[in-house]
Design an enzyme around this catalytic site. Structure first.
Site: not given
Ligand code: BGC
Length: 733
Positions: A337, A341, A343, A350, A613, A634
């Protein structure tokens, strides 16, 4: 035996070393002349191997990230030239995805395991035909290293004064070696080095390096100082409105490099991790900051570039470059994604929305095939596809969502259309079918009701305080149920299966959908995204009047919004295609070329170098969207590139004749763009389509590669053409 690595044992350091990255070492001598030597190596974590002090290969972050419970990749290197009569092999292990905290911000423990371990086997063939195998086992020695910490989110801590002392016995780690597989990953390596654009002294007095590009990778530096001096380097994507360093949007990810110097001149670049950044703040730098001492190393899966687009509008060209950079930054072994950060995860939604663009920009077959194999392994018995692949969300969060789980049908299909590999489609067919049946088994009969969905994620029409756009999540779920069934049928037909059962299912979904969501000529969710998915997924069937009514309402909604989009992750990728499909490419251009928020060019005007994003991650007044979720890298909205290729430049694949054996050329010019040119290096050859305006006339030129044919439509006139270079003239509509 090909996979002689299985003769070796997984070795790790002491459990108490915890965050410290261990090193392992073995010395050996040969008495015979060497003909060839191959090193097979892997890690639960990531590795860096050196033979006689020289790094093995140029790959980083290996062995990559897979569903470790099912499979672990190993890489093979030809190391013949690196060996000498008496040699030493040293393998360093970083925590990587395996032993770093992943996903859940509050833990400090590794997600899959607490400490990394490595496994390696060196096979030496001598000129007399005999062989020797040197494997990791109890005879190796371990040491703590100068890398005191290396985490995916938190960065690397290094003490250059430390010289590893290999005086500790290794521990043997138990992992089923049958799970070792030859690598399927695209190579991950440094693909570009970027110099400092500017050294900034911020109003707060911080010294910040600006590389002019938001990227994924690491900073390499040379420094001179005295032993014991510690510098800190913080990574950020944007500056705040006063021009100060900012990285609160990294959330709990520290993304911090801490480096303690030894004496003299020395160089360093991250060994086991990566960062997402454009800016680096230097703290406690021991000497004058000289730009030439710093370089940003861009790291990603090194796919072959296949798609280029250029037009007569400088800002659209910048947008396209940002899309390319977004893919580079987020295709690092898995489609993530975001790269900065806490994640950096393989979010399925995505990847689903961006897949078509991704496989046009780059040859991403190998990249996606590896990820989809992990998806297949992670699919639950009942067909559920986890939200993230590799799946790091244990129950009770282990549930799916429409558009996210539908990556299971969309990605295999897009890969098939782009590259024409039937075997690969066959490999994933079972997963596609299980997914459709899973959705069918959900409450709602032919609709997808009563489940959790992310909906039109980040749609501008989201109610206050919500990330979920205004379109009914159930409507989106049901529309995707229809799309996935459609793609399953297409795939089944390619593979020669009888799809009658699913054709009936598809028609039943369509009828139920219209019965439930169409009231008095409008959709119950009267939103742009609802009309987009209804039209684009084919839910109007053959009812031209209904399609026209849906299209008219979509146009009204866009105009009511002041000629602007209101869509999020679900509606955006198909918005311009839908407008083109209903005969309003002019409106598609209007949205593409819009400069004010909300629009693609808004971010370009705000200085973006990647795709954001949020449509307004950074606002005109310099303020940010909430730090809770505000990535500046993103790729989802970058999915608009497939419209640039397919409509603006007009090169479209033909799903009935994949890999561009046959394709369509039907550019739709617009004076506001001035000109457009796309080149696609497909598996069937290099395709080019270009047009430019001369007053109200348009000159078209295109190249159809040898061995292919194209259906060309220009100015409403269609021709069937074979290989060659062509020129045509037309007039603007
Ligand atoms: C991510 C998104 C992902 C989403 C789920 C986020 O925190 O960064 O891109 O698809 O969570 O809705």
């Amino acid at each position: 035996m090909n996979d002689f690595i299985k003769e070796a044992k997984f070795i790790s350091g002491e459990a108490e070393w915890k965050l410290i990255c261990p090193k392992f070492r073995k010395e050996f001598t040969f008495t015979k002349a060497i003909k060839s030597a191959e090193l097979q190596i892997s890690a639960l974590g990531v590795y860096e191997a050196k033979i006689n002090g020289q790094r093995v290969g140029d790959l980083v972050m290996m062995p990559g990230w897979t569903e470790y419970a099912h499979r672990l990749q190993y890489q093979s290197y030809d190391v013949t030239e690196m060996l000498s009569e008496s040699s030493v092999i040293e393998i360093g292990a970083g925590h990587g995805w395996y032993a770093s905290r992943m996903g859940t911000p509050k833990t400090t423990n590794g997600f899959y395991g607490d400490v990394p371990s490595v496994i390696a086997a060196l096979k030496v063939v001598f000129t007399d035909g005999s062989e020797e195998l040197i494997v990791t086992d109890e005879t190796w020695k371990a040491a703590t290293s100068e890398v005191l910490q290396s985490q995916i989110y938190d960065g690397e801590t290094m003490d250059a004064r430390i010289v590893p002392q290999f005086d500790t016995n290794v521990r043997i780690f138990d992992y089923d070696k049958e799970k070792l597989i030859p690598t399927e990953s695209e190579d991950i390596r440094v693909t570009e080095k970027i110099a400092v654009k500017k050294v900034i002294v911020t109003p707060k007095g911080e010294i910040v390096l600006d590389f002019g590009q938001n990227l994924t990778g690491y900073l390499e530096f040379t420094v001179c100082g005295s032993a014991g001096h510690t510098v800190k380097l913080y990574h950020g994507e944007v500056l705040d409105k006063d021009g100060n360093f900012y990285n609160e949007n990294y959330r709990s990810a520290k993304a911090l490099t801490t480096y303690t110097l030894k004496d003299g001149v020395q160089s360093y670049g991250a060994i086991y991790t990566f960062y997402g950044f454009r800016y680096v703040k230097l703290e406690n730098w021991p000497e004058e900051v000289k730009a030439e001492n710093f370089t940003a190393c861009v790291v990603h899966s090194d796919m072959k570039r296949t798609g280029w687009f250029k037009c007569g509008h400088a800002k659209i060209n910048k947008l396209f470059e940002n899309i390319i950079y977004g893919q580079r930054g987020n295709f690092l072994d898995v489609p993530t994604d975001c790269p900065q950060r806490d994640e950096r995860l393989g979010w399925t939604g995505d990847a689903e929305v961006f897949c078509k663009t991704a496989v046009t920009n780059y040859d991403a077959e190998r990249f996606f095939a590896k990820w989809l194999r992990d998806m297949k392994l992670a699919q639950r018995e009942d067909g559920m596809i986890p939200r993230i692949i590799p799946n790091i969300l244990p129950s009770p969060n282990e549930s799916s969502s429409s558009a996210w789980g539908d990556a299971a049908t969309v990605c295999p299909w897009e890969i098939y259309v782009a590259y024409g590999n039937k075997e690969l489609l066959a490999e994933f067919y079972g997963m596609m079918e299980k997914w459709v049946n899973y959705v069918h088994a959900k409450p709602g009969g032919y609709l997808w009701k009563d489940s959790f969905h992310f909906g039109d994620w980040l749609g501008i029409d989201a109610p206050a305080g919500s990330y979920r756009g205004a379109t009914s999540e159930e409507l989106i779920g049901s529309a995707y149920f229809y799309l996935s069934t459609t793609l399953l049928i297409k795939a089944g037909k390619v593979l020669g299966y009888d799809m009658t059962k699913y054709e009936e299912l598809k028609e039943n979904i369509r009828k139920a959908y219209l019965a439930e969501y169409l009231k008095d000529g409008r959709l119950t969710s009267d939103t742009q995204t609802a009309y987009v998915v209804t039209i684009h997924f084919g839910l109007c069937g053959c009812d031209a009047e209904l399609k026209k009514a849906m299209g008219d309402r979509l146009i009204e909604l866009i105009e009511e919004a002041g000629d602007s989009l209101r869509t999020g992750f679900v509606g955006t990728p198909y918005l311009l295609d839908t407008l083109t499909e209903i005969g309003r490419p002019d409106k598609a251009y209007t949205l593409l070329l819009r400069e004010k928020f909300p629009s693609w060019l808004f971010s370009v005007n705000m200085g973006a170098t990647t795709i954001w994003e949020h449509w307004d991650g950074l606002r005109e007044d310099g303020s940010f969207w909430s730090k809770d979720m505000n990535s500046f890298n993103h790729y989802a909205y970058g999915s608009v590139a497939s419209w640039m290729y397919g409509t603006a430049a007009g090169i479209k694949s033909d799903e009935n004749c994949p890999a561009y054996k046959h394709f369509f050329i039907s550019p739709i010019p617009d004076k506001r763009l001035g000109s457009a040119k796309a080149k696609l290096d497909t598996r069937s050859g290099s395709i080019m389509s270009e047009w430019y305006c001369e007053g109200d006339d348009v000159r078209y030129s295109f190249v159809i590669p040898e061995g292919t044919t194209a259906t060309v439509t220009i100015d409403g006139k269609t021709e069937e053409l074979s290989a060659g270079k062509y020129t045509r003239w037309g007039t603007l509509a």
